[in-house]
Design a protein around this motif. Structure first.
Motif, mmCIF file in Angstrom:
data_model
loop_
_atom_site.group_PDB
_atom_site.id
_atom_site.type_symbol
_atom_site.label_atom_id
_atom_site.label_comp_id
_atom_site.label_asym_id
_atom_site.label_seq_id
_atom_site.Cartn_x
_atom_site.Cartn_y
_atom_site.Cartn_z
ATOM 1 N N ALA A 12 0.830 -1.208 0.000
ATOM 2 C CA ALA A 12 0.000 0.000 0.000
ATOM 3 C C ALA A 12 0.865 1.259 0.000
ATOM 4 O O ALA A 12 0.579 2.222 -0.719
ATOM 5 N N VAL A 13 1.930 1.266 0.789
ATOM 6 C CA VAL A 13 2.822 2.433 0.832
ATOM 7 C C VAL A 13 3.545 2.605 -0.500
ATOM 8 O O VAL A 13 3.673 3.718 -1.008
ATOM 9 N N VAL A 14 4.009 1.518 -1.099
ATOM 10 C CA VAL A 14 4.694 1.583 -2.392
ATOM 11 C C VAL A 14 3.735 2.098 -3.464
ATOM 12 O O VAL A 14 4.093 2.953 -4.270
ATOM 13 N N LYS A 19 2.201 6.530 -6.962
ATOM 14 C CA LYS A 19 1.126 7.423 -7.408
ATOM 15 C C LYS A 19 1.500 8.883 -7.141
ATOM 16 O O LYS A 19 1.310 9.742 -7.996
ATOM 17 N N LEU A 20 2.042 9.149 -5.967
ATOM 18 C CA LEU A 20 2.436 10.513 -5.608
ATOM 19 C C LEU A 20 3.525 11.039 -6.535
ATOM 20 O O LEU A 20 3.429 12.135 -7.078
ATOM 21 N N PHE A 21 4.578 10.261 -6.728
ATOM 22 C CA PHE A 21 5.695 10.725 -7.538
ATOM 23 C C PHE A 21 5.366 10.792 -9.024
ATOM 24 O O PHE A 21 6.019 11.498 -9.771
ATOM 25 N N ASN A 22 4.364 10.072 -9.467
ATOM 26 C CA ASN A 22 3.939 10.145 -10.859
ATOM 27 C C ASN A 22 2.950 11.278 -11.106
ATOM 28 O O ASN A 22 2.610 11.565 -12.241
ATOM 29 N N SER A 23 2.505 11.921 -10.044
ATOM 30 C CA SER A 23 1.573 13.036 -10.163
ATOM 31 C C SER A 23 2.293 14.260 -10.696
ATOM 32 O O SER A 23 3.381 14.617 -10.241
ATOM 33 N N LYS A 24 1.689 14.929 -11.661
ATOM 34 C CA LYS A 24 2.315 16.139 -12.219
ATOM 35 C C LYS A 24 2.298 17.290 -11.220
ATOM 36 O O LYS A 24 3.021 18.258 -11.374
ATOM 37 N N ASP A 25 1.466 17.194 -10.191
ATOM 38 C CA ASP A 25 1.372 18.253 -9.192
ATOM 39 C C ASP A 25 2.391 18.113 -8.059
ATOM 40 O O ASP A 25 2.512 18.994 -7.228
ATOM 41 N N THR A 56 9.521 -1.845 -9.288
ATOM 42 C CA THR A 56 8.912 -0.801 -10.117
ATOM 43 C C THR A 56 10.034 -0.036 -10.793
ATOM 44 O O THR A 56 10.754 -0.583 -11.596
ATOM 45 N N LYS A 57 10.239 1.225 -10.436
ATOM 46 C CA LYS A 57 11.239 2.029 -11.151
ATOM 47 C C LYS A 57 12.345 2.586 -10.259
ATOM 48 O O LYS A 57 13.200 3.316 -10.729
ATOM 49 N N TRP A 58 12.352 2.247 -9.023
ATOM 50 C CA TRP A 58 13.232 2.890 -8.065
ATOM 51 C C TRP A 58 14.589 2.205 -7.974
ATOM 52 O O TRP A 58 14.698 0.997 -8.106
ATOM 53 N N LYS A 59 15.610 3.020 -7.698
ATOM 54 C CA LYS A 59 16.932 2.513 -7.349
ATOM 55 C C LYS A 59 17.103 2.766 -5.858
ATOM 56 O O LYS A 59 16.881 3.870 -5.380
#
Length: 86
Positions: A12-14, A19-25, A56-59
């Motif tokens: 849920a946190v991931v 979702k947060l980091f993919n937000s344009k805002d 996902t996409k994180w290092k």
């Protein structure tokens, strides 16, 4: 294997993080505080986070501030760890 049901919390946190980091805002940073007694499962949670975020996409850069507190410039060790991971 997650005998204590922590993996669902991690998922849920991931999901929220992605979702947060993919937000344009999104323009700020945030942190997640993980607190607990010795043996409460903090390291296990971090391993779950690492597994899910790397899928996902994180290092992920691992840095143990406690192990490096005796150095005059512990930030240098962190920067070095980041440059090796990039």
């Amino acid at each position: 294997m997650d005998e204590f049901g922590r993996e669902s919390l991690v998922n849920a946190v991931v999901e929220s993080t992605n979702k947060l980091f993919n937000s344009k805002d999104f323009k700020d940073s945030y942190s997640i505080h993980l607190n607990g007694e010795w043996g409460a499962g903090k390291s296990s949670m971090l391993k779950f986070f690492k597994k899910e975020l790397e899928a996902t996409k994180w290092k992920i850069v691992e840095y143990n501030a406690w192990e490096n507190q005796a150095f005059n410039d512990p930030w240098w060790i962190l920067i070095n760890a980041i440059s090796k991971r990039s």
